[in-house]
Scaffold this motif. Structure first.
Motif, PDB file in Angstrom:
ATOM      1  N   UNK A   1      -3.819  -4.428  -0.853  1.00 56.18           N
ATOM      2  CA  UNK A   1      -3.055  -3.375  -0.181  1.00 56.18           C
ATOM      3  C   UNK A   1      -2.032  -2.786  -1.138  1.00 56.18           C
ATOM      4  N   UNK A   2      -1.843  -1.492  -1.040  1.00 54.43           N
ATOM      5  CA  UNK A   2      -0.894  -0.796  -1.900  1.00 54.43           C
ATOM      6  C   UNK A   2       0.489  -1.428  -1.743  1.00 54.43           C
TER       7      UNK A   2
ATOM      8  N   UNK B   1      -5.819  -3.140 -12.267  1.00 55.88           N
ATOM      9  CA  UNK B   1      -6.179  -1.908 -11.579  1.00 55.88           C
ATOM     10  C   UNK B   1      -5.874  -1.953 -10.101  1.00 55.88           C
ATOM     11  N   UNK B   2      -6.062  -3.133  -9.470  1.00 55.92           N
ATOM     12  CA  UNK B   2      -5.853  -3.235  -8.035  1.00 55.92           C
ATOM     13  C   UNK B   2      -4.474  -3.741  -7.671  1.00 55.92           C
TER      14      UNK B   2
ATOM     15  N   UNK C   1       4.615  10.435  -2.130  1.00 55.92           N
ATOM     16  CA  UNK C   1       4.283  11.594  -2.948  1.00 55.92           C
ATOM     17  C   UNK C   1       5.117  11.670  -4.204  1.00 55.92           C
ATOM     18  N   UNK C   2       6.342  11.164  -4.144  1.00 54.53           N
ATOM     19  CA  UNK C   2       7.228  11.205  -5.304  1.00 54.53           C
ATOM     20  C   UNK C   2       6.909  10.098  -6.295  1.00 54.53           C
ATOM     21  N   UNK C   3       6.609   8.899  -5.794  1.00 58.33           N
ATOM     22  CA  UNK C   3       6.404   7.759  -6.670  1.00 58.33           C
ATOM     23  C   UNK C   3       4.936   7.521  -7.010  1.00 58.33           C
ATOM     24  N   UNK C   4       4.075   7.581  -5.982  1.00 59.29           N
ATOM     25  CA  UNK C   4       2.665   7.338  -6.207  1.00 59.29           C
ATOM     26  C   UNK C   4       1.864   8.432  -5.524  1.00 59.29           C
TER      27      UNK C   4
ATOM     28  N   UNK D   1      -8.996   1.199  -6.466  1.00 53.56           N
ATOM     29  CA  UNK D   1      -9.215  -0.160  -5.996  1.00 53.56           C
ATOM     30  C   UNK D   1      -8.140  -0.673  -5.062  1.00 53.56           C
ATOM     31  N   UNK D   2      -7.106   0.122  -4.815  1.00 54.18           N
ATOM     32  CA  UNK D   2      -6.031  -0.312  -3.944  1.00 54.18           C
ATOM     33  C   UNK D   2      -6.265   0.215  -2.540  1.00 54.18           C
TER      34      UNK D   2
END
Length: 298
Positions: free
Chosen positions: A101-102, A171-172, A229-232, A238-239
């Motif tokens: 999970x993100x 990556x994940x 939206x600002x950070x990611x 893969x997340x």
């Protein structure tokens, strides 16, 4: 205040435990904390914070002075009776989150537990907010309480870096642009945790100033989208983002309009300049973001 400056791990460990295996004892303890807190709030409202003593609070709740100190270390602590239990729930939520999970989603879910605590009793939360605005000592206490959540989120995000190093699943486990073991890891984790907590505080105070009216959870979800939206802007490959798996080679059309429109600050080209922003907690979030965008475009 010294105890409030302990680590997030200590914060969780010092939470009062219920009797050994006794749910009834835990329920009785919770009820007593709530009774003492209610007595304190009523006395503060009727005769003033400075004029109210611990002895008066204990008497109003029908217990002895020593009983009060078994539940709270000071009268100002009685204003925040639910944070210890909420901190435990947040810590459990972070610990049980799936590694796919993100990480920012996990932190956002964690701070929602705090929001639910306030929203469950709007009348009490509004009265407490009005009292805190009038008493500097309580404002300082509130800042210390909020810092406990922020430290917990920071430790969680740093733990995702450590997990990436141990498993090799960069990556994940972490977003692109975050180099596990890099010098900026702690800074990026602290900034991300602070952004989520600041968004929560902004939305919560606006809701409290409105008398506890309105869909505060929807407002917080909107703020989370702005932060994402600002950070990611684009989820790392893969997340999992709240039930959706982004696999290598998948298209990016699952992002929200805000996510797709913004440039991710953490996936920028290495070597770029770092922008540090300082803003008042009551500053409109849209205005803060406009100023940040203007500074980045210079």
């Amino acid at each position: 205040m010294d105890r409030e400056q302990s680590s997030a791990e200590q914060d969780v460990r010092t939470v009062a435990e219920p009797g050994p295996g006794s749910r009834r004892a835990a329920a009785q303890r919770l009820q007593m904390r709530q009774d003492l807190a209610a007595a304190a709030m009523e006395l503060f409202a009727t005769q003033g914070y400075e004029e109210t003593t611990v002895d008066q609070i204990a008497a109003a709740a029908g217990v002895a002075r020593r009983t009060f100190f078994r539940y709270f270390r000071s009268k100002e602590e009685a204003i925040f009776p639910d944070h210890d239990d909420t901190l435990v729930r947040v810590a459990d939520l972070l610990a049980s989150a799936e590694p796919e999970e993100h990480p920012l989603d996990v932190v956002c879910r964690g701070i929602k537990e705090v929001l639910h605590m306030y929203a469950s009793t709007p009348g009490v939360s509004v009265a407490r907010y009005q009292l805190i605005r009038q008493v500097p000592a309580l404002r300082e206490r509130e800042i210390a309480v909020v810092a406990r959540y922020e430290r917990l989120f920071t430790r969680y995000l740093l733990g995702r870096f450590d997990a990436a190093v141990d498993t090799g699943t960069t990556g994940a486990a972490i977003p692109p642009g975050w180099q596990h073991g890099g010098d900026d890891d702690s800074m990026l984790a602290e900034v991300s945790a602070a952004a989520v907590v600041a968004a929560h505080n902004h939305v919560l105070r606006r809701w409290l100033r409105a008398g506890g009216h309105g869909d505060v959870e929807a407002q917080l979800d909107h703020s989370f989208e702005v932060i994402r939206g600002t950070f990611w802007a684009t989820p790392p490959r893969g997340v999992r983002r709240r039930g959706t798996v982004v696999t290598p080679g998948a298209t990016d059309d699952i992002g929200t309009p805000v996510e797709l429109a913004a440039t991710s600050a953490l996936s920028a080209t290495p070597g770029g300049e770092v922008l540090i922003t300082v803003a008042r907690t009551d500053a409109p979030l849209d205005l803060v973001l406009d100023r940040i965008r203007a500074a980045l475009n210079r």
